[in-house]
Motif scaffolding. Sequence first.
Motif, PDB file in Angstrom:
ATOM      1  N   PRO A  93     -10.114  10.290  28.855  1.00 46.89           N
ATOM      2  CA  PRO A  93     -10.411   9.842  30.219  1.00 46.89           C
ATOM      3  C   PRO A  93      -9.207   9.924  31.151  1.00 46.89           C
ATOM      4  O   PRO A  93      -9.362  10.092  32.355  1.00 46.89           O
ATOM      5  N   ARG A  95      -7.194   7.581  32.133  1.00 47.74           N
ATOM      6  CA  ARG A  95      -7.351   6.526  33.137  1.00 47.74           C
ATOM      7  C   ARG A  95      -6.015   6.157  33.774  1.00 47.74           C
ATOM      8  O   ARG A  95      -4.986   6.115  33.100  1.00 47.74           O
ATOM      9  N   GLU A 107      -2.175   2.304  27.190  1.00 52.13           N
ATOM     10  CA  GLU A 107      -3.417   3.048  27.390  1.00 52.13           C
ATOM     11  C   GLU A 107      -3.331   4.438  26.777  1.00 52.13           C
ATOM     12  O   GLU A 107      -4.312   4.938  26.208  1.00 52.13           O
TER      13      GLU A 107
END
Length: 256
Positions: A93, A95, A107
């Motif tokens: 993703p 992010r 993350e």
Amino acid sequence: MNQEYSGSGDPAKSLELLWRRRPQPTRGPKPALTVDQIVTAALKVADTDGLAAMSMRRLADELGVGAMTLYRYFPGKGELLDVMLDTVYGELPRRDVPGEWRAKLDEVARENRELYLRHPWMLQVAISRPPLGPNVMAKYEWELSAVEGIGLSDVEMDSTVALVNGYVHGAVRTAVEARQVILRSGMTDKEWWLAHVPHLDQISDLAKFPLSARVGTAVGSEFDAPYDVDHAFEYGLERLLDGVSALVVNRSAPEG
């Protein structure tokens, strides 16, 4: 596990395929397949049955074509493996996590862990020579952005990203092995632990191993197992980030 290596194919041909700049076959009948269709089928086989099962012949059977048809698109398994890796890296993703570098690097670790858990065959691929495709480049750019501007040199930024990815690789390998043990034995870690604990006092002199007895009992009581992969990942990641934090603080500390 059988070990495969990225970057083992022809560099020029791999790059053409990775960036989809390889021309469609011109000889023979009109192509019935695309590079993306072949890669999708290859990923399905690898995810379901493992990388060892992903031969060109198996892939041709899945696609309903002759094995030689695939060689009109991919010179060999090496080039196909490069495109498979780049394709799954595109699932990240990436992010943009608010906050300081630690949250961003955390993350990075978690997204990579989830990717490995979805595609455990990736653990069988040594990527010291990564496929330089668009998704690999985007992944590297995103990971570096987590530590940009925090006082590290460019080489230290690269080394920090490599450190996190290396940690995740090792932690996920342990998690995948733990999952395979459960599947093959038909027994959960808790069931295995409870089956063994009653016999420990009878077969070993725990007085000779006081630390092992105390710590092992504490761990067993906490997790109902001798080891917990989720706890180990969280604990190790926190300590790793603590180490990076110490380096960052040292870089920003005034001299004298």
